[in-house]
Design a protein around this motif. Structure first.
Motif, PDB file in Angstrom:
ATOM      1  N   UNK A   2     -24.634  19.808  40.745  1.00 51.37           N
ATOM      2  CA  UNK A   2     -24.517  20.460  39.448  1.00 51.37           C
ATOM      3  C   UNK A   2     -25.825  20.290  38.670  1.00 51.37           C
ATOM      4  N   UNK A   3     -25.966  21.103  37.644  1.00 53.32           N
ATOM      5  CA  UNK A   3     -27.140  20.985  36.778  1.00 53.32           C
ATOM      6  C   UNK A   3     -26.754  20.185  35.543  1.00 53.32           C
ATOM      7  N   UNK A   4     -27.686  19.343  35.068  1.00 51.60           N
ATOM      8  CA  UNK A   4     -27.446  18.654  33.807  1.00 51.60           C
ATOM      9  C   UNK A   4     -28.223  19.408  32.738  1.00 51.60           C
ATOM     10  N   UNK A   5     -27.469  20.063  31.856  1.00 54.43           N
ATOM     11  CA  UNK A   5     -28.107  20.959  30.889  1.00 54.43           C
ATOM     12  C   UNK A   5     -27.948  20.441  29.465  1.00 54.43           C
ATOM     13  N   UNK A   6     -29.053  20.454  28.708  1.00 56.23           N
ATOM     14  CA  UNK A   6     -28.916  20.302  27.249  1.00 56.23           C
ATOM     15  C   UNK A   6     -29.347  21.638  26.637  1.00 56.23           C
ATOM     16  N   UNK A 138     -38.109  36.907  43.842  1.00 61.02           N
ATOM     17  CA  UNK A 138     -38.228  38.359  44.041  1.00 61.02           C
ATOM     18  C   UNK A 138     -37.102  38.910  44.924  1.00 61.02           C
ATOM     19  N   UNK A 139     -36.670  38.130  45.881  1.00 60.73           N
ATOM     20  CA  UNK A 139     -35.596  38.604  46.780  1.00 60.73           C
ATOM     21  C   UNK A 139     -34.226  38.185  46.260  1.00 60.73           C
ATOM     22  N   UNK A 140     -33.213  38.987  46.529  1.00 61.29           N
ATOM     23  CA  UNK A 140     -31.892  38.699  45.940  1.00 61.29           C
ATOM     24  C   UNK A 140     -31.189  37.529  46.629  1.00 61.29           C
ATOM     25  N   UNK A 141     -31.696  36.322  46.397  1.00 59.52           N
ATOM     26  CA  UNK A 141     -31.165  35.146  47.077  1.00 59.52           C
ATOM     27  C   UNK A 141     -30.781  34.116  46.016  1.00 59.52           C
ATOM     28  N   UNK A 142     -29.474  34.034  45.745  1.00 54.53           N
ATOM     29  CA  UNK A 142     -29.024  33.136  44.680  1.00 54.53           C
ATOM     30  C   UNK A 142     -29.254  31.669  45.035  1.00 54.53           C
ATOM     31  N   UNK A 143     -29.256  31.363  46.338  1.00 56.69           N
ATOM     32  CA  UNK A 143     -29.469  29.955  46.729  1.00 56.69           C
ATOM     33  C   UNK A 143     -30.888  29.509  46.391  1.00 56.69           C
ATOM     34  N   UNK A 144     -31.840  30.407  46.620  1.00 59.39           N
ATOM     35  CA  UNK A 144     -33.234  30.102  46.312  1.00 59.39           C
ATOM     36  C   UNK A 144     -33.417  29.889  44.800  1.00 59.39           C
ATOM     37  N   UNK A 145     -32.729  30.711  44.019  1.00 60.74           N
ATOM     38  CA  UNK A 145     -32.793  30.607  42.541  1.00 60.74           C
ATOM     39  C   UNK A 145     -32.171  29.274  42.115  1.00 60.74           C
ATOM     40  N   UNK A 183     -25.480  38.990  40.805  1.00 61.47           N
ATOM     41  CA  UNK A 183     -26.155  37.722  41.137  1.00 61.47           C
ATOM     42  C   UNK A 183     -26.263  36.807  39.901  1.00 61.47           C
ATOM     43  N   UNK A 184     -26.799  37.295  38.754  1.00 59.93           N
ATOM     44  CA  UNK A 184     -26.771  36.390  37.586  1.00 59.93           C
ATOM     45  C   UNK A 184     -25.349  36.046  37.137  1.00 59.93           C
ATOM     46  N   UNK A 185     -24.404  36.964  37.362  1.00 53.91           N
ATOM     47  CA  UNK A 185     -23.020  36.648  36.979  1.00 53.91           C
ATOM     48  C   UNK A 185     -22.504  35.474  37.826  1.00 53.91           C
ATOM     49  N   UNK A 186     -22.851  35.498  39.114  1.00 51.22           N
ATOM     50  CA  UNK A 186     -22.432  34.391  39.984  1.00 51.22           C
ATOM     51  C   UNK A 186     -23.138  33.094  39.569  1.00 51.22           C
ATOM     52  N   UNK A 189     -21.290  31.750  36.783  1.00 50.61           N
ATOM     53  CA  UNK A 189     -20.016  31.168  37.214  1.00 50.61           C
ATOM     54  C   UNK A 189     -20.243  29.743  37.739  1.00 50.61           C
ATOM     55  N   UNK A 190     -21.330  29.585  38.493  1.00 51.14           N
ATOM     56  CA  UNK A 190     -21.610  28.250  39.045  1.00 51.14           C
ATOM     57  C   UNK A 190     -22.030  27.255  37.973  1.00 51.14           C
ATOM     58  N   UNK A 191     -22.838  27.734  37.004  1.00 49.24           N
ATOM     59  CA  UNK A 191     -23.370  26.832  35.963  1.00 49.24           C
ATOM     60  C   UNK A 191     -23.106  27.435  34.590  1.00 49.24           C
ATOM     61  N   UNK A 192     -21.876  27.282  34.082  1.00 44.91           N
ATOM     62  CA  UNK A 192     -21.523  27.956  32.824  1.00 44.91           C
ATOM     63  C   UNK A 192     -22.402  27.569  31.633  1.00 44.91           C
ATOM     64  N   UNK A 193     -22.970  26.368  31.643  1.00 42.44           N
ATOM     65  CA  UNK A 193     -23.757  25.999  30.462  1.00 42.44           C
ATOM     66  C   UNK A 193     -25.227  26.403  30.590  1.00 42.44           C
ATOM     67  N   UNK A 194     -25.614  26.987  31.706  1.00 45.03           N
ATOM     68  CA  UNK A 194     -27.010  27.399  31.892  1.00 45.03           C
ATOM     69  C   UNK A 194     -27.286  28.694  31.121  1.00 45.03           C
ATOM     70  N   UNK A 195     -28.197  28.661  30.145  1.00 41.93           N
ATOM     71  CA  UNK A 195     -28.494  29.916  29.435  1.00 41.93           C
ATOM     72  C   UNK A 195     -29.256  30.883  30.350  1.00 41.93           C
TER      73      UNK A 195
END
Ligand code: PEP
Ligand code: MN
Length: 355
Positions: A2-6, A138-145, A183-186, A189-195
């Motif tokens: 998970x990401x720790x977001x402030x 540049x490529x549509x790869x959510x894992x890389x992002x 892709x950004x919607x997913x 979904x994975x990180x709801x607090x990520x702006x």
């Protein structure tokens, strides 16, 4: 992981959504930087962007002024009070930008695609707490992002955001980089607090697409926008076609309808029940279709036939594509659905043929 977001807590035009970051693609001259910044600031924009180091797809293009542009940005801050944002692609860029007092760093699309580069930037960021925005690769790869966000987060950066700028595609006619919104919607979904901010400039590649893409981003609940704006867009040294005058940006932002996430009402709950029921029926139908498809596999096995008969497959795609259009659906959507159904069907048939 998970990401720790402030919270980024960056300002919008009136301290509300969307956060707006605007400025030229590249810092070109001291005059161009200051003139653009002043006009933006007069219109209420509080965060100024400018590319100091420009990653160009081909050599020979304008590669940015480099560190000489940093004092120009410092003047912007001194004279307008705007926060400064620039792209970094190497540890040297990070050091120079931080030493110059740049407030927000972003990682460009070409850099996000390279885990070695992202890791070296993450290492250079250790011990700092500067906000970092990670553009999609540049490529549509959510894992890389996701991987890039995790690497920067692991370096202790918690004021983290993502920028959706679209994905390169071989056959896009309208957009420079098609949005592929799922892709950004997913990611959300994975990180709801990520702006997530939207960059309609690099997505559309054209001035006239900035307004509709920004509106779509607001409709989807994105937190902000990064838009390229230049005091003389036609003469910009990079990305001329997609930059707008500060006053045009002001016009666009003024007309944005910003929707808020509302409490779910009773009528939406009822409609969602209907959707759930329809989804149940869809799953039932798909199960039946797969069952028939497995029966066909038994027959093919008995008569030693190949699994895929291409003429039959084309017939299904054509027939359902045309039907989809009549029903008001996008033919590409119907094709995608049928390709997915067909591929699962083939997988199940192969399983039976090899039993
Ligand atoms: C930019 O923001 O000017 C830029 C180079 O964008 P991207 O990394 O999205 O191509
Ligand atoms: Mn650009």
């Amino acid at each position: 992981m998970d990401l720790e977001i402030t919270p980024l807590a960056l300002p919008g035009i009136e301290a509300k959504r969307p956060m707006v970051i605007a400025g030229p693609c590249s810092a070109e001259t001291e005059e161009q930087v200051l003139e653009t910044a002043k006009q933006l600031s007069n219109n209420g924009v509080k965060i100024f962007r400018a590319g100091v180091w420009k990653p160009r797809t081909k050599p020979g293009g304008f590669e940015g002024v480099g560190i000489e542009a940093l004092p120009w940005l410092q003047r912007v801050k001194a004279e307008t009070g705007m926060l400064l944002a620039t792209e970094v692609a190497t540890p040297k860029h990070v050091e120079a930008a931080l030493a110059a007092g740049i407030d927000i760093l972003w990682i460009g699309a070409r850099t996000t695609a390279n885990p070695f580069s992202v890791q070296s930037i993450a290492d250079a960021l250790k011990g700092t707490d500067v906000p970092v925005l990670v553009k999609n690769p540049v490529n549509p790869d959510i894992e890389l992002w996701t991987g890039a966000l995790l690497r920067i987060n692991s370096a202790g950066i918690t004021r983290l955001g993502a920028i959706h700028r679209g994905f390169s595609s071989v056959d896009s006619k309208l957009y420079r980089n098609p949005p592929m919104w799922h892709i950004p919607i997913e990611l959300k979904r994975r990180f709801p607090s990520l702006p997530i901010l939207c960059d309609p400039s690099h997505m559309g590649g054209r001035r006239d697409l900035i307004a509709p893409l920004s509106q779509q981003a607001m409709d989807l609940g994105f937190e902000g926008l990064m838009v390229e704006s230049h005091c003389n867009p036609d003469c910009a040294w990079s990305d001329a076609k997609q930059q707008v005058l500060p006053e045009v940006l002001d016009f666009i932002l003024d007309r944005l309808v910003v929707r808020e996430e509302m409490e779910v009402t009773e009528s939406i709950t009822q409609l969602r029940k209907q959707i759930d029921e329809l989804d149940n029926q869809l799953m039932d139908l798909l199960t039946k279709r797969m069952r028939v498809s497995r029966e066909i596999a038994e027959y093919k096995k008995l008569h030693n036939m190949t699994v895929v008969q291409t003429t039959r497959y084309s017939e299904i795609l054509d027939k359902r594509g045309a039907q989809g259009v009549l029903c008001g659906m996008n033919p590409e959507f119907v094709r995608t659905v049928y390709e997915a159904i067909h591929s699962e069907s083939v997988r199940q048939q192969i399983e039976i043929m090899n039993k």
